[in-house]
Write a protein that holds these residues in place. Structure first.
Motif, mmCIF file in Angstrom:
data_model
loop_
_atom_site.group_PDB
_atom_site.id
_atom_site.type_symbol
_atom_site.label_atom_id
_atom_site.label_comp_id
_atom_site.label_asym_id
_atom_site.label_seq_id
_atom_site.Cartn_x
_atom_site.Cartn_y
_atom_site.Cartn_z
ATOM 1 N N THR A 50 -0.236 -5.307 6.042
ATOM 2 C CA THR A 50 1.007 -6.080 6.010
ATOM 3 C C THR A 50 1.388 -6.363 4.562
ATOM 4 O OG1 THR A 50 0.310 -7.196 8.048
ATOM 5 C CG2 THR A 50 2.123 -8.196 6.842
ATOM 6 N N ALA A 51 2.691 -6.381 4.290
ATOM 7 C CA ALA A 51 3.195 -6.725 2.955
ATOM 8 C C ALA A 51 4.444 -7.571 3.106
ATOM 9 C CB ALA A 51 3.522 -5.457 2.175
ATOM 10 N N TRP A 52 4.646 -8.516 2.176
ATOM 11 C CA TRP A 52 5.859 -9.338 2.212
ATOM 12 C C TRP A 52 6.181 -9.853 0.822
ATOM 13 C CZ3 TRP A 52 1.144 -10.820 3.989
ATOM 14 C CH2 TRP A 52 0.600 -12.001 3.483
ATOM 15 N N GLU A 53 7.468 -10.079 0.594
ATOM 16 C CA GLU A 53 7.910 -10.710 -0.640
ATOM 17 C C GLU A 53 7.665 -12.193 -0.537
ATOM 18 O OE1 GLU A 53 11.949 -8.896 -0.586
ATOM 19 O OE2 GLU A 53 11.543 -8.749 -2.746
ATOM 20 N N ASP A 54 7.116 -12.750 -1.582
ATOM 21 C CA ASP A 54 6.828 -14.171 -1.627
ATOM 22 C C ASP A 54 8.099 -14.930 -2.004
ATOM 23 O OD1 ASP A 54 3.995 -15.806 -1.951
ATOM 24 O OD2 ASP A 54 5.667 -16.783 -2.977
ATOM 25 N N ILE A 55 8.092 -16.233 -1.841
ATOM 26 C CA ILE A 55 9.202 -17.072 -2.288
ATOM 27 C C ILE A 55 9.299 -17.011 -3.801
ATOM 28 C CG2 ILE A 55 10.039 -19.449 -2.404
ATOM 29 C CD1 ILE A 55 8.638 -19.911 0.288
ATOM 30 N N GLU A 56 8.146 -16.922 -4.462
ATOM 31 C CA GLU A 56 8.101 -16.794 -5.914
ATOM 32 C C GLU A 56 8.742 -15.464 -6.318
ATOM 33 O OE1 GLU A 56 4.616 -16.325 -9.248
ATOM 34 O OE2 GLU A 56 4.176 -17.469 -7.445
ATOM 35 N N ARG A 61 2.971 -9.921 -1.706
ATOM 36 C CA ARG A 61 1.630 -10.171 -1.177
ATOM 37 C C ARG A 61 1.283 -9.095 -0.148
ATOM 38 N NH1 ARG A 61 -0.176 -15.036 -2.975
ATOM 39 N NH2 ARG A 61 1.429 -16.465 -3.693
ATOM 40 N N PHE A 62 0.009 -8.729 -0.147
ATOM 41 C CA PHE A 62 -0.503 -7.727 0.777
ATOM 42 C C PHE A 62 -1.694 -8.320 1.507
ATOM 43 C CE2 PHE A 62 1.455 -5.485 -2.729
ATOM 44 C CZ PHE A 62 2.205 -4.513 -2.100
ATOM 45 N N GLN A 63 -1.827 -7.980 2.776
ATOM 46 C CA GLN A 63 -2.927 -8.491 3.597
ATOM 47 C C GLN A 63 -3.550 -7.323 4.356
ATOM 48 O OE1 GLN A 63 -3.924 -11.857 3.899
ATOM 49 N NE2 GLN A 63 -5.631 -10.996 5.035
ATOM 50 N N GLY A 64 -4.854 -7.239 4.335
ATOM 51 C CA GLY A 64 -5.584 -6.271 5.148
ATOM 52 C C GLY A 64 -5.630 -4.871 4.570
ATOM 53 N N HIS A 65 -6.817 -4.403 4.221
ATOM 54 C CA HIS A 65 -7.058 -3.034 3.771
ATOM 55 C C HIS A 65 -6.132 -2.604 2.635
ATOM 56 C CE1 HIS A 65 -8.501 -3.241 7.966
ATOM 57 N NE2 HIS A 65 -9.561 -2.659 7.420
ATOM 58 N N PHE A 66 -5.917 -3.493 1.668
ATOM 59 C CA PHE A 66 -5.061 -3.172 0.520
ATOM 60 C C PHE A 66 -5.719 -2.085 -0.328
ATOM 61 C CE2 PHE A 66 -4.252 -3.808 -4.035
ATOM 62 C CZ PHE A 66 -2.875 -3.638 -4.073
ATOM 63 N N GLU A 67 -4.916 -1.112 -0.729
ATOM 64 C CA GLU A 67 -5.360 -0.061 -1.650
ATOM 65 C C GLU A 67 -4.191 0.322 -2.541
ATOM 66 O OE1 GLU A 67 -7.431 4.356 -1.708
ATOM 67 O OE2 GLU A 67 -6.744 3.522 0.193
ATOM 68 N N LEU A 68 -4.445 0.375 -3.840
ATOM 69 C CA LEU A 68 -3.441 0.824 -4.803
ATOM 70 C C LEU A 68 -4.070 1.941 -5.621
ATOM 71 C CD1 LEU A 68 -1.037 -1.160 -6.997
ATOM 72 C CD2 LEU A 68 -2.528 0.501 -8.078
ATOM 73 N N ARG A 69 -3.356 3.055 -5.738
ATOM 74 C CA ARG A 69 -3.800 4.189 -6.553
ATOM 75 C C ARG A 69 -2.688 4.556 -7.518
ATOM 76 N NH1 ARG A 69 -8.165 7.439 -4.996
ATOM 77 N NH2 ARG A 69 -9.068 6.798 -3.019
ATOM 78 N N VAL A 82 0.632 -9.282 -6.131
ATOM 79 C CA VAL A 82 1.111 -8.507 -7.276
ATOM 80 C C VAL A 82 2.344 -9.207 -7.828
ATOM 81 C CG1 VAL A 82 1.972 -6.269 -8.055
ATOM 82 C CG2 VAL A 82 0.225 -6.368 -6.267
ATOM 83 N N ARG A 83 2.293 -9.534 -9.117
ATOM 84 C CA ARG A 83 3.425 -10.189 -9.783
ATOM 85 C C ARG A 83 4.034 -9.213 -10.786
ATOM 86 N NH1 ARG A 83 -0.197 -14.218 -8.659
ATOM 87 N NH2 ARG A 83 0.705 -15.989 -7.563
ATOM 88 N N GLY A 84 5.350 -9.107 -10.774
ATOM 89 C CA GLY A 84 6.050 -8.145 -11.619
ATOM 90 C C GLY A 84 6.367 -6.907 -10.797
ATOM 91 N N SER A 85 6.773 -5.850 -11.471
ATOM 92 C CA SER A 85 7.138 -4.629 -10.749
ATOM 93 C C SER A 85 5.885 -3.937 -10.226
ATOM 94 C CB SER A 85 7.924 -3.684 -11.662
ATOM 95 O OG SER A 85 7.094 -3.208 -12.693
ATOM 96 N N LEU A 86 6.004 -3.287 -9.089
ATOM 97 C CA LEU A 86 4.855 -2.637 -8.473
ATOM 98 C C LEU A 86 4.322 -1.471 -9.307
ATOM 99 C CD1 LEU A 86 5.877 -2.601 -4.719
ATOM 100 C CD2 LEU A 86 4.108 -3.973 -5.806
#
Length: 175
Positions: A50-56, A61-69, A82-86
């Protein structure tokens, strides 16, 4: 906006507009430009349950089995902020059982792989540090450092380790 996906599904298509990779998500766009290629250097792939934009602002924010490559980084965690651009985040906070980070650093002579894991990992782009907290392990070239907290300076390749239980170093000895 909240993006829910199936378990282990890839968010790269949904994040394509944020990353400026719309043509990567659309095969027709790639067909229209014969020079279009995607390499490890210009691609960021993100997976999570799951992913969603925060109020900030500029916070996802990402939940469950997050992976970034990306070309020089691989991250795994159960939760990530993650804060700032992805494609070039200002900071990231990872939590997991454990959270993991691998970095490939280009040196003068060769590339060095750094891998680390901890209960939580904080990455700060401004000062180029990775902070490992809770059951922290840092590995490079067969050497391992264990402590409850390790601060690693990516640019300088330097560390500071501390904790109530001290620091343990396991060094590989080449004969």
């Amino acid at each position: 906006m909240r993006i829910s996906t199936n378990k282990h599904s890839c968010l790269i298509v949904r994040c394509a507009l944020w990353l400026g990779l719309a043509t990567a998500a659309c095969p027709l766009a790639a067909q229209q430009s014969p020079d279009f290629t995607i390499t490890r250097e210009n691609m960021v792939a993100i997976r999570a349950d799951t992913a969603w934009e925060d109020i900030e602002p500029e916070t996802i924010r990402f939940q469950g089995h997050f992976e970034l490559r990306s070309g020089d980084m691989h991250l795994l965690a159960e939760q990530a902020t993650v804060r700032g651009s992805l494609d070039d985040p200002a900071s990231m906070h990872l939590q997991g059982a454990p959270a993991r980070i691998s970095l490939l650093q280009e040196g003068k002579e060769t590339a060095a792989a750094i891998s680390a894991e901890a209960d939580s990992i904080d990455y700060q782009r401004d000062d180029g540090t990775v902070i490992l907290s809770g059951n922290a392990q840092l590995r490079q070239a067969g050497n391992t450092m264990l402590s409850s907290r390790i601060v690693y300076d990516i640019e300088r390749g330097r560390f500071r380790a501390e904790g109530d239980e001290g620091v343990q170093l396991n060094l590989r000895i080449d004969n």
